[in-house]
Design an enzyme around this catalytic site. Sequence first.
Site, PDB file in Angstrom:
ATOM      1  N   CYS A  50      -2.385 -11.022  -0.692  1.00 20.83           N
ATOM      2  CA  CYS A  50      -1.550 -12.318   0.060  1.00 20.83           C
ATOM      3  C   CYS A  50      -0.367 -11.343   0.711  1.00 20.83           C
ATOM      4  CB  CYS A  50      -1.771 -12.996  -0.081  1.00 20.83           C
ATOM      5  SG  CYS A  50       0.082 -13.054  -1.961  1.00 20.83           S
TER       6      CYS A  50
ATOM      7  N   CYS B   4      -4.747 -17.020   2.869  1.00 23.87           N
ATOM      8  CA  CYS B   4      -3.345 -15.784   3.168  1.00 23.87           C
ATOM      9  C   CYS B   4      -4.300 -15.601   5.066  1.00 23.87           C
ATOM     10  CB  CYS B   4      -2.979 -15.650   2.814  1.00 23.87           C
ATOM     11  SG  CYS B   4      -3.737 -13.670   2.433  1.00 23.87           S
TER      12      CYS B   4
ATOM     13  N   CYS C 215      -8.969  -7.382   3.906  1.00 28.78           N
ATOM     14  CA  CYS C 215      -8.910  -6.219   3.304  1.00 28.78           C
ATOM     15  C   CYS C 215      -9.702  -5.234   4.023  1.00 28.78           C
ATOM     16  CB  CYS C 215      -9.986  -6.379   2.088  1.00 28.78           C
ATOM     17  SG  CYS C 215      -7.921  -6.837   0.766  1.00 28.78           S
TER      18      CYS C 215
END
Length: 137
Positions: free
Chosen positions: A11, A85, A89
């Site tokens: 996050c 959030c 990645c």
Amino acid sequence: MAEKPSVLFVCVHNAGRSQMAAGWLSYLAGDRIEVRSSGSAPAEQVNPAAVEAMREVGIDISAETPKILTVDAVRESDVCITMGCGDTCPVFPGKRYLDWTLEDPAGRGVEAVRPIRDEIRKLVEGLIEELAPERTA
């Protein structure tokens, strides 16, 4: 025997949701799953309300420190879980990517963090069941 699975929780600030998730996974799975957490813009410290909420269930995350998300952390993990959030990645083939939609506990008191903590526990329990179910003799 296969290597143990590894999970990376992400996050933005790596101060609340991802720290609670890592705490739960370490606590509930023991050494059956490798646990990492990080964020794209780590905070100075773990959210005190998250620390307190986890302390209430007997898990101490007070010594954790927010860490920066690295490509290596993603590469070395089997499952990468973002926490609703907006963080993303780096994508590698063969990895699993999940997004758990969770309220942000930042700036909120422990009363507001408890339901988030409990929701994370349910999600983590499901993840453990899938990745490393208990073997009964």
